[in-house]
Structures are given as C-alpha cells and as structure tokens.
Design an enzyme around this catalytic site. Structure first.
Site, short mmCIF file in Angstrom:
data_model
loop_
_atom_site.label_atom_id
_atom_site.label_comp_id
_atom_site.label_asym_id
_atom_site.label_seq_id
_atom_site.Cartn_x
_atom_site.Cartn_y
_atom_site.Cartn_z
CG LEU A 94 -3.10 7.68 -1.62
CD1 LEU A 94 -2.12 8.67 -2.25
CD2 LEU A 94 -2.80 6.28 -2.10
CB THR A 136 -10.39 -4.76 -8.01
OG1 THR A 136 -10.02 -3.37 -7.97
CG2 THR A 136 -11.83 -4.91 -7.57
CB CYS A 154 -3.64 8.66 -5.79
SG CYS A 154 -5.13 8.30 -4.84
CG ASN A 162 2.30 2.67 -4.28
OD1 ASN A 162 1.86 3.67 -3.73
ND2 ASN A 162 2.07 2.39 -5.54
CE LYS A 215 -3.70 2.52 1.14
NZ LYS A 215 -4.33 3.00 -0.10
C1 FMN Z 1 -9.01 0.09 -2.51
C2 FMN Z 1 -7.90 0.48 -3.44
C3 FMN Z 1 -6.77 1.12 -2.93
C4 FMN Z 1 -5.72 1.50 -3.78
N1 FMN Z 1 -4.61 2.10 -3.26
C5 FMN Z 1 -3.56 2.42 -4.07
C6 FMN Z 1 -2.35 2.98 -3.53
O1 FMN Z 1 -2.20 3.16 -2.32
N2 FMN Z 1 -1.35 3.30 -4.41
C7 FMN Z 1 -1.46 3.09 -5.76
O2 FMN Z 1 -0.53 3.39 -6.52
N3 FMN Z 1 -2.59 2.52 -6.29
C8 FMN Z 1 -3.63 2.20 -5.49
N4 FMN Z 1 -4.75 1.60 -6.03
C9 FMN Z 1 -4.81 1.33 -7.48
C10 FMN Z 1 -4.44 -0.14 -7.81
O3 FMN Z 1 -3.13 -0.44 -7.40
C11 FMN Z 1 -4.60 -0.42 -9.33
O4 FMN Z 1 -3.73 0.43 -10.05
C12 FMN Z 1 -6.01 -0.21 -9.84
O5 FMN Z 1 -6.98 -0.58 -8.88
C13 FMN Z 1 -6.30 -0.99 -11.14
O6 FMN Z 1 -6.14 -2.37 -10.96
P1 FMN Z 1 -7.36 -3.39 -10.57
O7 FMN Z 1 -8.50 -3.06 -11.52
O8 FMN Z 1 -6.81 -4.76 -10.78
O9 FMN Z 1 -7.70 -3.10 -9.16
C14 FMN Z 1 -5.81 1.23 -5.18
C15 FMN Z 1 -6.94 0.56 -5.68
C16 FMN Z 1 -7.98 0.18 -4.84
C17 FMN Z 1 -9.17 -0.55 -5.42
#
Ligand code: FMN
Length: 300
Positions: free
Chosen positions: A72, A264, A128, A98, A44
């Site tokens: 975040l 996800t 973000c 990250n 995270k």
């Molecule tokens: C609940 C949640 C929290 C996330 N937190 C971060 C984060 O702290 N830093 C980051 O770079 N991306 C964050 N993301 C983005 C994911 O790493 C990813 O780039 C994005 O969700 C697309 O991938 P997915 O469709 O497989 O989830 C977050 C996504 C979700 C759903």
C-alpha cells in the site's frame, strides 16, 4: 439499452470500474483509454500519511496471474487530494477513493478529510494481506468488520463500500457483519494470500515472503464468493477477481454483482476496462437484454 447501475444512490453510466491499485488514479491510462467511458475510477489506496510500502522485489508472475506485496505504498491524503482529485474531476466518471489505514483512527482521519471533497464514494480496504497492522487484521474477524464499518459510517459523508477479504472461512459471515455495521455496498474479492519461491536464488520471489495472488487464476473463487455474498445480504455488490474481458464481467453480474472491477488485466492490456464496457453492450444486444439490472444475480 440501459447500462446504468445504481450503487447506494450513486448512478454509474455502466457497471465497469477499475480495481484499486491497478490503475493509479488513471493518469497513465488516460493516455490510452477514455476515462469518460468508465462507470467509475477506483483509486489506489490512500492513507492519512505517506506510506513507503514494502521492500523490493514486490511483484512476481504466476500461472494465470501475479503475486504482489506492494504494501500500500501511497503519497498520503494531502498529496492525493491536491494532485489526483483535480485530475479525475476533468472526466465524466464517478470517483471512488480507496482508503487504507493501520488503526481505526487512521481510516477515520482520511474519511473525515475527504468529506468535503468532490468524491462520489469511499471504498474501505480492510483486506490487504500485505500490511502487518490494519488492513486484513480488520477483515478476518466478523466483530472487527462490523465495528470498523460502524465507525467509518459515523464520519463518512459519501456512501461506503466495504472491501472484503477472500482469506476467510465463510464469506457470508463477513458480508453480514459489514451489513450489520451499516455498509452501503460490498466489494470483493481482494487478493488471496500466496507464495512463490525462486528455485535458482533459493529464496522467496517477493521480499515480503507472501503476497496477494490476483488475475484469472483466482476468478472461479471470486465468482463463488460473490455469489455467496450476494445471497447472504441485501446490499449491492462490486465483483472482482481475475476479470480479463466482458465475458468474465458478465459471469460476475449473473452471480450477483451490480458492478465489476477490472484489475490485473489492466497490466496486461491497458484497454481491458474500456473493452469490457463495449463487450457488455455487445452481450446485451446479442441476448436482447434491455436493462443490465435484468441479469444481476440472474443465476441462482
Ligand atoms: C499491484 C496491485 C495493487 C493493489 N493495490 C490495492 C489497494 O491499494 N487497495 C485495495 O483495496 N486493493 C488493492 N489490490 C487488489 C485489487 O484491487 C483486486 O481486489 C484484486 O487484485 C483482485 O482483482 P484482479 O484479479 O482483477 O486484479 C491490488 C492488486 C494488485 C495486483
């Protein structure tokens, strides 16, 4: 059969990693899956100081995905270093941290603090959509992308992955800007800015009004952007966005991703990342792929 991939000199036993923010630092998931089987764990987002995150509600379900506006939330780098790095070090997997920040100085403070920690790579989140300052403010302007990349690279001891936003007009321009700034690897996509309205409460489903859309709903956009980025630069790409299983992961690899992140999907199926590793091996057996490198960017 060789599933090993190389990201800027860091060798992963396979191309599967976890997407930041969907896997914590792996503690909860380690009760269900074997972290030793993953190519890397991406943590995270970590900031220089603790961040409280956004007001609740911060999550809403959508068709084929979800909207989140966590903002975040994180305990800050000191807690992270003391608590999470020793946990992850128990496993034979790569550790990718990250990093988030509101200013260039914030990012640099974390990068400098991590320099002597047993961390394999840094992933810099300039994408973000849920924080007002920093985050996406850096990720939507090519000049800012190049500048922050250059600054981070000055201080980073580990190879740097720049995480790009899909909320831009031309992803190729952004990829080239990060490359010009000296990025070692690119990762994409972060979430797409979305909105959901609760018709019964007649208000926004998440308190932040907008949030980041993720999950299978965004996959075709993500595959297109990975393809475009891979063809715009020479850097290795970590592809993500809606990967639910090995078939999805292979799609990203064929589009040009050297590695992939499962995000996800972890919420729906905690075994998703581990199953993706095995499924890629099955695909390689089925199509007699001896080395995973043979299929990276094979579709042009
Ligand atoms: C609940 C949640 C929290 C996330 N937190 C971060 C984060 O702290 N830093 C980051 O770079 N991306 C964050 N993301 C983005 C994911 O790493 C990813 O780039 C994005 O969700 C697309 O991938 P997915 O469709 O497989 O989830 C977050 C996504 C979700 C759903």
């Amino acid at each position: 059969m060789n599933t090993k991939v190389n990201l800027a000199g860091v060798e992963l036993k396979n191309p599967v990693m976890t997407a930041s923010g969907t896997f914590g630092s792996g503690e909860e998931y380690s009760e269900m899956i074997d972290l030793n089987h993953l190519g890397a764990v991406v943590t995270k987002g970590v900031a220089n100081v603790p961040w409280p995150g956004n007001p609740t509600p911060r999550i809403a379900e959508t068709y084929g995905g979800m909207i989140n506006a966590i903002g975040l939330q994180n305990p800050g780098m000191e807690v992270f270093i003391k608590r999470d790095i020793p946990f992850l070090k128990q496993y034979d997997t790569k550790i990718i941290v990250n990093v988030c920040g509101k200013t260039t100085e914030d990012y640099i403070e974390v990068v400098e603090r991590l320099a002597d920690e047993p961390v394999d790579m840094l992933e810099i989140n300039i994408s973000c959509p849920n924080v007002k300052e920093g985050g996406i403010a850096f990720g939507q302007d090519p000049k800012a992308v190049e500048a922050i990349t250059r600054e981070v690279k000055k201080y980073a001891k580990q190879p740097v992955i720049m995480k790009l936003s899909p909320n831009v007009t031309d992803i190729g321009v952004m990829a080239k800007a990060a490359e010009a700034g000296g990025a070692d690897v690119l990762s994409l996509i972060n979430t797409l800015t979305g909105m959901k309205i609760d018709i019964n409460r007649r208000t926004f489903a998440v308190a932040n009004k907008t949030g980041g859309l993720s999950g299978p709903a965004i996959k075709p956009i993500a595959v297109r952007m990975v393809y475009q980025a891979a063809n715009a630069v020479k850097l290795p790409i970590v592809g993500m966005g809606g990967i639910m299983n090995a078939e999805d992961a292979v799609e990203f690899i064929l589009a040009g991703a050297t590695a992939v992140s499962v995000g996800t999907a972890n919420f729906r199926n905690p075994y998703a990342a581990e199953e993706t590793v095995r499924g890629i091996e099955d695909y390689m057996k089925k199509y007699q792929v001896k080395d995973i490198g043979e299929i990276v960017g094979a579709v042009r």
